[in-house]
Design a protein around this motif. Sequence first.
Motif, short mmCIF file in Angstrom:
data_model
loop_
_atom_site.label_atom_id
_atom_site.label_comp_id
_atom_site.label_asym_id
_atom_site.label_seq_id
_atom_site.Cartn_x
_atom_site.Cartn_y
_atom_site.Cartn_z
N ALA A 34 125.31 -6.74 23.68
CA ALA A 34 124.73 -8.07 23.41
C ALA A 34 123.40 -8.23 24.13
O ALA A 34 123.33 -8.73 25.24
CB ALA A 34 125.71 -9.16 23.81
N ILE A 35 122.36 -7.79 23.47
CA ILE A 35 121.01 -7.90 24.02
C ILE A 35 120.22 -8.76 23.05
O ILE A 35 119.85 -8.31 21.96
CB ILE A 35 120.36 -6.51 24.18
CG1 ILE A 35 121.21 -5.64 25.10
CG2 ILE A 35 118.93 -6.65 24.69
CD1 ILE A 35 120.80 -4.18 25.11
N TYR A 36 120.02 -10.01 23.43
CA TYR A 36 119.29 -10.93 22.57
C TYR A 36 118.69 -12.04 23.42
O TYR A 36 119.12 -12.27 24.54
CB TYR A 36 120.18 -11.50 21.46
CG TYR A 36 121.48 -12.11 21.91
CD1 TYR A 36 121.55 -13.43 22.33
CD2 TYR A 36 122.65 -11.37 21.88
CE1 TYR A 36 122.75 -14.00 22.73
CE2 TYR A 36 123.87 -11.94 22.27
CZ TYR A 36 123.91 -13.25 22.69
OH TYR A 36 125.10 -13.81 23.07
N PRO A 37 117.70 -12.74 22.88
CA PRO A 37 116.99 -13.75 23.66
C PRO A 37 117.88 -14.94 24.03
O PRO A 37 118.71 -15.37 23.24
CB PRO A 37 115.87 -14.22 22.73
CG PRO A 37 116.02 -13.51 21.44
CD PRO A 37 117.18 -12.58 21.54
N GLY A 38 117.70 -15.42 25.24
CA GLY A 38 118.36 -16.64 25.68
C GLY A 38 119.83 -16.51 25.98
O GLY A 38 120.55 -17.50 26.05
#
Length: 109
Positions: free
Chosen positions: A13-17
Motif C-alpha cells: 500500500a504505497i499511495y498518497p495521503g
Amino acid sequence: ELNEYQAGARKTAIYPGRGTIMGLMYAALGLGESGEVQGKVKKILRDANGVVTDETRAKIESEMGDLLWYLAAMSDEIGITMDGVAQKNLAKLAARMEQGKIKGDGDNR
C-alpha cells in the motif's frame, strides 16, 4: 484469512495521503475497479454470447483481485478488519433471511 490478505496487501500500500482523509479518498476511489469487473462481464454478453472462457475468467479474477486490494486499503484507512466486515455482513444477511426480508432494497430492512 481475510485479515491475512489485508496484512499482505498493506505491505504493497504505497499511495498518497496514507493514514489521512486523502488516503481514505484514494482507497475509496479505487473501488472504481468494480467497473472493470462489470466491463469484462458486459463483453461476455456482447462478444461471447454469454460464454465464460478460461481467458475471460482469468481477466475477471484479476480485476476482482484489484477490487479486493482497494477494499483492504479502505479497511485499513478506517481502522477495521476485513474479517469484521465479512462477519458483520453475514450476520446482517442472516437476520434479513430470518425476518423474511432478504429481497427488496434499502439499508435497514
